[in-house]
Design a protein around this motif. Structure first.
Motif, short mmCIF file in Angstrom:
data_model
loop_
_atom_site.label_atom_id
_atom_site.label_comp_id
_atom_site.label_asym_id
_atom_site.label_seq_id
_atom_site.Cartn_x
_atom_site.Cartn_y
_atom_site.Cartn_z
N TRP B 225 -102.66 61.99 56.94
CA TRP B 225 -104.35 62.30 57.17
C TRP B 225 -104.37 63.85 56.49
N ALA B 226 -105.08 63.87 55.24
CA ALA B 226 -105.35 65.28 54.86
C ALA B 226 -106.37 65.73 55.32
N ALA B 227 -106.40 66.14 56.45
CA ALA B 227 -107.71 66.94 57.41
C ALA B 227 -108.05 68.20 56.42
N GLU B 228 -107.27 69.15 55.89
CA GLU B 228 -107.73 70.24 55.40
C GLU B 228 -108.64 69.95 54.08
N ALA B 229 -107.95 68.98 53.34
CA ALA B 229 -108.45 68.63 52.07
C ALA B 229 -109.95 68.04 52.45
N GLY B 230 -110.13 67.43 53.51
CA GLY B 230 -111.43 66.91 53.90
C GLY B 230 -112.48 67.83 54.14
N ARG B 231 -111.95 68.67 54.89
CA ARG B 231 -112.93 70.05 55.41
C ARG B 231 -113.38 70.82 54.28
N ILE B 232 -112.48 70.97 53.20
CA ILE B 232 -112.89 71.57 52.05
C ILE B 232 -113.94 71.19 51.28
N LEU B 233 -114.16 69.69 51.44
CA LEU B 233 -115.00 69.27 50.61
C LEU B 233 -116.40 69.14 51.29
N VAL B 234 -116.54 69.41 52.48
CA VAL B 234 -117.62 69.11 53.22
C VAL B 234 -118.66 70.32 52.93
N GLY B 235 -119.82 70.17 52.84
CA GLY B 235 -120.58 71.19 52.77
C GLY B 235 -120.88 71.42 51.03
N SER B 236 -119.93 70.90 50.23
CA SER B 236 -119.88 71.24 48.64
C SER B 236 -121.02 70.09 48.08
N THR B 237 -121.15 70.29 46.87
CA THR B 237 -121.85 69.06 45.83
C THR B 237 -120.43 68.36 45.33
N LEU B 238 -119.41 68.47 45.61
CA LEU B 238 -118.19 67.91 45.16
C LEU B 238 -118.25 68.10 43.61
N ASP B 239 -118.33 69.64 43.56
CA ASP B 239 -118.16 70.24 42.27
C ASP B 239 -116.84 70.53 41.89
N ALA B 240 -116.65 70.65 40.74
CA ALA B 240 -115.13 70.60 39.91
C ALA B 240 -114.30 71.58 41.11
N ALA B 241 -114.70 72.69 41.15
CA ALA B 241 -113.92 73.88 41.87
C ALA B 241 -113.56 73.23 43.05
N THR B 242 -114.57 72.83 43.60
CA THR B 242 -114.17 72.12 45.20
C THR B 242 -113.26 71.27 45.14
N VAL B 243 -113.43 70.15 44.21
CA VAL B 243 -112.68 68.97 44.27
C VAL B 243 -111.18 69.47 44.05
N ASN B 244 -110.87 70.55 42.91
CA ASN B 244 -109.66 71.01 42.44
C ASN B 244 -109.08 71.80 43.81
N ALA B 245 -109.70 72.45 44.73
CA ALA B 245 -109.23 73.08 45.94
C ALA B 245 -108.63 72.11 46.87
N ALA B 246 -109.64 70.77 46.95
CA ALA B 246 -109.28 69.71 47.96
C ALA B 246 -107.82 69.05 47.56
N ALA B 252 -100.41 69.60 48.83
CA ALA B 252 -99.71 70.63 49.56
C ALA B 252 -98.85 69.83 50.87
N ILE B 253 -99.46 68.96 51.35
CA ILE B 253 -99.13 68.40 52.58
C ILE B 253 -98.04 67.10 51.98
N THR B 254 -98.14 66.89 50.91
CA THR B 254 -97.16 65.70 50.45
C THR B 254 -95.59 66.14 50.42
N ASN B 255 -94.64 65.10 50.64
CA ASN B 255 -93.34 65.56 50.84
C ASN B 255 -92.66 64.11 50.27
N PRO B 256 -92.80 63.52 49.26
CA PRO B 256 -92.42 62.33 48.83
C PRO B 256 -90.83 62.38 48.38
N ALA B 257 -90.29 61.20 48.39
CA ALA B 257 -88.65 60.97 47.95
C ALA B 257 -88.92 60.79 46.63
N SER B 258 -87.78 61.51 46.00
CA SER B 258 -87.47 60.98 44.64
C SER B 258 -86.76 59.76 44.57
#
Ligand code: FES
Ligand code: FES
Lengths: 166, 288
Positions: B225-246, B252-258
């Motif tokens: 659950w990408a809680a921080e990414a969700g928080r970043i989006l809230v309050g924005s217009t989903l502009d490019a800079a905000t989406v990039n940050a989210a 950053a929270i992923t840790n996939p296997a190769s």
């Protein structure tokens, strides 16, 4: 391990049998019931050659235990032809449109297409392709299989057959 | 490939199923659709001595709108989810997700409860349940308890289920009318697990994002659950800079296997791309 007593209806016929719980439905059909129409292609749930119709679901019989089918109504390719022995609309479609080459995938394709047409009598080409996404064919490239299913749909619906755009 | 021998049980009530599972202990496995377990049994990677088939328990097929939730019985199949007008009207992302699981045959048998309870990081429903804020009703001989999907997954195939417990119901808070949603899955072919996938549910008001929840599939040992990414989006217009940050926060929270689906770096980037696409679709779909 205790054997299980199961009752199933296969192609309209009531069948009772004793099976080991680990017996897969495909082995039950092929080896105990001598219904060798459903094929084992991959044995891993990928190819769909073993597809049969079970209680109005298309199922991969290599991934189902016969005991799970207890009480179910099963249709295999042996039960698909019309009562008078003539080819069903789907069988005729596969024949007329060259929907098969080696024929290995065909029983599974026809059983899957049968359920698809029960649920969606007039599918688009896209719906047909998604509908048979669990059935692999190594020969035809699918084009004629799609046409065969369209042919059958048209025949069942009494509408003129329209060839798929390629 | 023939599985090892086992005894087959087909209880008709939840009570008898959990009593059996508790009594038989580690040698027993519950059987739902079987499309995860049976392949393992055929290759003898799993060799339970008892299978407790849940198929005959009518009470596990409930599908209801109760107050501000929908309740889905664990044995509801993916096929039933896809064809439910109730679910498609209230929580349409369920249908969108179910449609990219496996293939038609497997969706007739595969159940939503099995998908959620198995603990396989490749399953699609768990991240969606985290995104939707769903909770699971777990039932044992002592009764029921409720665990949030966000707390349920402890590791690969490790969940909060105690011995003898089964997942019996899923409760999903109905998202607000007009919400936007998207489930985007990258897979190599039909029937494959995700290289990476993202579930997004947002609400918008006058062009501003008022809530956002994001789940990620198969890019860690557990769904995320990408809680921080969700928080970043809230309050924005989903502009490019905000989406990039989210997207960066989610990656950053992923840790996939190769593995055969690609190197870890690639899968992390694909999680970001899936998130972008799911978010864009959610934005277009959101009304107001
Ligand atoms: S033999 Fe069953 S899916 Fe291939
Ligand atoms: S006709 Fe040969 S596999 Fe389909």
């Amino acid at each position: 391990m205790t054997k299980s007593h199961i009752k199933v209806t296969i192609n309209g016929k009531a069948v009772e049998a004793l099976v080991e719980p680990r017996t897969l439905l495909i082995h039950f059909l092929r080896e105990q019931q001598n219904l060798t129409g459903a094929h084992i292609g991959c044995d891993t749930g990928h190819c769909g050659a073993c597809t049969v119709d079970m209680d109005e679901m298309s199922v991969k019989s290599c991934m189902t235990f016969a005991v799970q089918a207890n009480g179910a109504a099963i249709t295999t390719i042996e039960g698909v032809a019309n009562a008078d022995g003539t080819l069903s609309a789907l069988q005729e479609g596969f024949r007329m449109m060259h929907g098969l080459q080696c024929g290995y995938c065909t029983p599974g394709m026809i059983l899957r297409a049968h359920r698809l047409l029960q649920e969606n009598a007039d599918p688009t080409e896209d719906e047909i392709r998604h509908g048979i996404a669990g059935n692999l064919c190594r020969c035809t490239g699918y084009v004629n299989i799609v046409k065969a299913i369209q042919y059958a749909a048209a025949k069942i619906n009494g509408t003129p057959y329209q060839e798929a755009a390629e | 490939m023939i599985p090892g021998t086992f005894d087959y049980h087909r209880p008709t009530t939840v009570e008898s199923a959990v009593a059996l599972l508790l009594q038989l202990g580690e040698d027993a496995r519950p059987l739902a659709g079987g499309h995860s377990l049976i392949p393992l049994m055929k290759t003898r990677l799993s060799a339970p001595e008892h299978l407790v088939d849940l198929a005959a328990i009518e009470g596990l097929r409930r599908l209801e709108h109760v107050g501000d939730h929908v309740v889905i019985g664990a044995m509801t199949t993916q096929h039933a989810v896809i064809n439910s007008t109730l679910l498609t009207d209230l929580v349409p992302i369920l249908r969108e997700t179910a449609l990219v699981i496996a293939d038609p045959q497997i969706r007739y048998k595969g159940t939503i409860g099995g998908n959620c309870a198995n603990g396989d990081p490749g399953n699609d429903m768990p991240a969606l349940m985290q995104c939707l804020g769903a909770s699971y009703q777990l039932t044992g001989t002592g009764g029921h308890r409720e665990v949030s999907a966000r707390d349920f997954y402890l590791g690969a195939y490790e969940t909060a289920l105690a011995p003898g417990e089964i997942l019996t119901e899923i409760r999903i808070p109905v998202p607000p009318a007009g919400h936007g949603y998207g489930y985007e899955k990258l897979k190599r072919k039909v029937g494959d697990y995700a290289t990476a996938a993202a579930a997004v549910v947002i609400t918008m008001a006058a062009g501003t994002c008022t809530s956002a929840s994001i789940g990620l599939t198969n890019v860690s040992e557990t769904p995320l659950w990408a809680a921080e990414a969700g928080r970043i989006l809230v309050g924005s217009t989903l502009d490019a800079a905000t989406v990039n940050a989210a997207v960066a926060a989610a990656e950053a929270i992923t840790n996939p296997a190769s593995d055969m689906r690609g190197p870890a770096e690639y899968r992390t980037k694909m999680a970001g791309i899936m998130l972008r696409r799911a978010l864009e679709r959610a934005r277009v779909r959101a009304t107001v």
